[in-house]
Design a protein around this motif. Structure first.
Motif, short mmCIF file in Angstrom:
data_model
loop_
_atom_site.label_atom_id
_atom_site.label_comp_id
_atom_site.label_asym_id
_atom_site.label_seq_id
_atom_site.Cartn_x
_atom_site.Cartn_y
_atom_site.Cartn_z
N GLU A 44 0.82 -1.19 0.00
CA GLU A 44 0.00 0.00 0.00
C GLU A 44 0.87 1.26 0.00
OE1 GLU A 44 -3.91 -1.73 2.40
OE2 GLU A 44 -2.76 -0.07 3.22
N ARG A 45 0.25 2.35 -0.46
CA ARG A 45 0.95 3.62 -0.43
C ARG A 45 1.18 4.04 1.03
NH1 ARG A 45 -0.47 8.09 -4.85
NH2 ARG A 45 -0.06 6.19 -6.04
N GLU A 46 2.39 4.51 1.31
CA GLU A 46 2.80 4.83 2.67
C GLU A 46 3.23 6.28 2.77
OE1 GLU A 46 6.38 3.36 5.72
OE2 GLU A 46 6.58 3.09 3.55
N GLY A 47 2.74 6.99 3.78
CA GLY A 47 3.18 8.35 4.00
C GLY A 47 4.59 8.37 4.55
N VAL A 48 5.42 9.29 4.05
CA VAL A 48 6.82 9.37 4.44
C VAL A 48 7.09 10.61 5.28
CG1 VAL A 48 9.18 9.56 3.59
CG2 VAL A 48 7.55 8.05 2.43
N ALA A 49 6.69 11.78 4.76
CA ALA A 49 6.97 13.03 5.46
C ALA A 49 5.99 14.10 5.02
CB ALA A 49 8.41 13.48 5.19
N PHE A 50 5.71 15.03 5.94
CA PHE A 50 4.76 16.11 5.70
C PHE A 50 5.39 17.43 6.12
CE2 PHE A 50 0.76 18.42 6.03
CZ PHE A 50 0.99 19.29 7.08
N ILE A 51 5.01 18.51 5.41
CA ILE A 51 5.40 19.85 5.83
C ILE A 51 4.26 20.79 5.48
CG2 ILE A 51 6.57 20.41 3.65
CD1 ILE A 51 8.69 21.92 5.38
N SER A 62 9.63 5.00 10.16
CA SER A 62 10.60 4.24 9.38
C SER A 62 11.69 5.11 8.77
CB SER A 62 9.90 3.45 8.28
OG SER A 62 9.16 4.32 7.45
N VAL A 63 11.45 6.44 8.70
CA VAL A 63 12.44 7.32 8.05
C VAL A 63 13.00 8.38 8.99
CG1 VAL A 63 11.29 6.94 5.84
CG2 VAL A 63 10.79 9.02 7.16
N LYS A 64 12.50 8.44 10.22
CA LYS A 64 12.98 9.45 11.17
C LYS A 64 14.48 9.34 11.36
CE LYS A 64 8.84 10.22 13.97
NZ LYS A 64 8.19 9.97 15.29
N GLY A 65 15.14 10.50 11.32
CA GLY A 65 16.59 10.53 11.48
C GLY A 65 17.37 10.29 10.21
N ARG A 66 16.69 9.86 9.16
CA ARG A 66 17.37 9.60 7.88
C ARG A 66 16.90 10.52 6.76
NH1 ARG A 66 16.68 4.88 5.32
NH2 ARG A 66 14.58 4.53 6.13
N PHE A 67 15.61 10.84 6.76
CA PHE A 67 15.03 11.68 5.72
C PHE A 67 14.72 13.06 6.29
CE2 PHE A 67 12.93 8.15 2.93
CZ PHE A 67 14.13 7.48 2.90
N TYR A 79 11.23 19.38 -1.20
CA TYR A 79 12.40 18.50 -1.30
C TYR A 79 12.28 17.35 -0.29
CZ TYR A 79 14.34 22.61 -3.60
OH TYR A 79 14.54 23.67 -4.44
N LEU A 80 12.96 16.26 -0.60
CA LEU A 80 13.11 15.17 0.35
C LEU A 80 14.56 14.70 0.27
CD1 LEU A 80 11.61 13.40 2.45
CD2 LEU A 80 11.41 11.67 0.64
N GLN A 81 15.35 15.05 1.27
CA GLN A 81 16.73 14.59 1.35
C GLN A 81 16.72 13.23 2.05
OE1 GLN A 81 19.69 15.91 0.17
NE2 GLN A 81 20.57 13.95 0.87
N MET A 82 17.22 12.22 1.36
CA MET A 82 17.19 10.86 1.88
C MET A 82 18.63 10.39 2.08
SD MET A 82 14.13 9.23 -0.42
CE MET A 82 15.09 9.27 -1.92
#
Length: 122
Positions: A44-51, A62-67, A79-82
Protein backbone atom coordinates in the motif's frame (compact mmCIF):
# COMPACT_ATOMS: atom_id res chain seq x y z
CA UNK A 1 -4.81 23.91 -12.98
CA UNK A 2 -2.59 22.41 -10.30
CA UNK A 3 0.47 20.58 -11.53
CA UNK A 4 2.81 18.47 -9.41
CA UNK A 5 6.06 17.13 -10.82
CA UNK A 6 8.67 15.04 -9.02
CA UNK A 7 12.29 14.52 -10.00
CA UNK A 8 15.54 13.24 -8.57
CA UNK A 9 14.93 9.53 -8.26
CA UNK A 10 17.54 6.97 -9.23
CA UNK A 11 19.49 3.90 -8.21
CA UNK A 12 21.93 3.92 -5.30
CA UNK A 13 23.64 1.42 -3.06
CA UNK A 14 22.61 0.93 0.54
CA UNK A 15 23.98 3.71 2.70
CA UNK A 16 23.82 6.22 -0.12
CA UNK A 17 21.79 9.41 -0.50
CA UNK A 18 19.31 10.96 -2.89
CA UNK A 19 17.53 14.29 -2.94
CA UNK A 20 14.06 14.34 -4.46
CA UNK A 21 12.41 17.51 -5.72
CA UNK A 22 8.77 18.34 -6.38
CA UNK A 23 7.60 21.44 -8.16
CA UNK A 24 4.02 22.52 -7.54
CA UNK A 25 2.28 25.10 -9.69
CA UNK A 26 -1.22 26.50 -9.86
CA UNK A 27 -2.12 25.87 -6.20
CA UNK A 28 -4.03 28.93 -5.03
CA UNK A 29 -4.53 28.34 -1.30
CA UNK A 30 -2.20 30.14 1.12
CA UNK A 31 -2.54 27.43 3.76
CA UNK A 32 -1.49 24.00 2.59
CA UNK A 33 0.16 20.77 3.46
CA UNK A 34 2.63 18.97 1.22
CA UNK A 35 3.89 15.48 1.66
CA UNK A 36 5.92 12.66 0.24
CA UNK A 37 4.48 9.18 -0.09
CA UNK A 38 5.94 5.98 -1.43
CA UNK A 39 4.61 2.74 -2.80
CA UNK A 40 6.56 -0.45 -3.29
CA UNK A 41 5.31 -3.22 -5.60
CA UNK A 42 2.55 -5.20 -3.93
CA UNK A 43 2.32 -2.82 -0.99
CA UNK A 44 0.00 0.00 0.00
CA UNK A 45 0.95 3.62 -0.43
CA UNK A 46 2.80 4.83 2.67
CA UNK A 47 3.18 8.35 4.00
CA UNK A 48 6.82 9.37 4.44
CA UNK A 49 6.97 13.03 5.46
CA UNK A 50 4.76 16.11 5.70
CA UNK A 51 5.40 19.85 5.83
CA UNK A 52 2.95 22.75 6.04
CA UNK A 53 3.31 26.36 4.97
CA UNK A 54 4.59 27.26 8.46
CA UNK A 55 7.34 24.66 8.25
CA UNK A 56 5.82 22.19 10.72
CA UNK A 57 6.90 18.66 9.85
CA UNK A 58 6.03 15.07 10.66
CA UNK A 59 7.79 11.87 9.60
CA UNK A 60 6.96 8.22 9.41
CA UNK A 61 8.83 6.25 12.07
CA UNK A 62 10.60 4.24 9.38
CA UNK A 63 12.44 7.32 8.05
CA UNK A 64 12.98 9.45 11.17
CA UNK A 65 16.59 10.53 11.48
CA UNK A 66 17.37 9.60 7.88
CA UNK A 67 15.03 11.68 5.72
CA UNK A 68 14.50 15.45 5.82
CA UNK A 69 11.61 17.28 4.18
CA UNK A 70 12.00 20.93 3.26
CA UNK A 71 10.59 23.55 0.90
CA UNK A 72 11.57 26.62 -1.03
CA UNK A 73 8.57 28.93 -1.18
CA UNK A 74 10.13 31.20 -3.80
CA UNK A 75 10.52 28.22 -6.14
CA UNK A 76 7.28 26.47 -5.12
CA UNK A 77 9.42 23.40 -4.65
CA UNK A 78 9.36 20.63 -2.09
CA UNK A 79 12.40 18.50 -1.30
CA UNK A 80 13.11 15.17 0.35
CA UNK A 81 16.73 14.59 1.35
CA UNK A 82 17.19 10.86 1.88
CA UNK A 83 20.31 9.64 3.66
CA UNK A 84 21.44 6.22 4.87
CA UNK A 85 19.18 4.59 2.32
CA UNK A 86 18.17 0.99 2.82
CA UNK A 87 16.91 -1.62 0.33
CA UNK A 88 13.48 -1.39 1.99
CA UNK A 89 13.31 2.27 0.91
CA UNK A 90 12.96 1.06 -2.69
CA UNK A 91 9.65 2.38 -4.03
CA UNK A 92 7.97 4.85 -6.32
CA UNK A 93 7.98 8.17 -4.47
CA UNK A 94 5.09 10.58 -4.91
CA UNK A 95 4.62 14.21 -3.97
CA UNK A 96 1.17 15.45 -2.96
CA UNK A 97 -0.45 18.69 -1.87
CA UNK A 98 -3.71 19.36 -0.06
CA UNK A 99 -4.95 19.48 3.52
CA UNK A 100 -3.01 21.93 5.72
CA UNK A 101 -3.51 19.78 8.81
CA UNK A 102 -0.52 17.53 9.60
CA UNK A 103 -1.31 14.13 8.24
CA UNK A 104 0.22 11.25 6.32
CA UNK A 105 -3.20 9.97 5.31
CA UNK A 106 -3.15 9.83 1.53
CA UNK A 107 -6.91 10.40 1.30
CA UNK A 108 -6.43 13.96 2.60
CA UNK A 109 -4.43 15.03 -0.47
CA UNK A 110 -6.04 16.29 -3.64
CA UNK A 111 -3.18 16.70 -6.10
CA UNK A 112 -0.50 14.16 -6.93
CA UNK A 113 2.50 13.87 -9.17
CA UNK A 114 3.36 10.93 -11.40
CA UNK A 115 6.11 9.68 -9.12
CA UNK A 116 9.85 9.14 -9.30
CA UNK A 117 11.46 5.74 -8.80
CA UNK A 118 14.02 5.14 -6.05
CA UNK A 119 15.92 1.86 -6.07
CA UNK A 120 18.35 0.92 -3.31
CA UNK A 121 20.57 -2.10 -3.82
CA UNK A 122 22.25 -4.06 -1.05
Amino acid sequence: QVQVMESGGGSVQAGGSLNLSCEVSGYQYTSYGRAWFRQAPGKEREGVAFIDNDGNVIYADSVKGRFTISKDNAKNTLYLQMNSLKPEDTAMYYCATGDWRPTLDATRYDFWGQGTQVTVSS
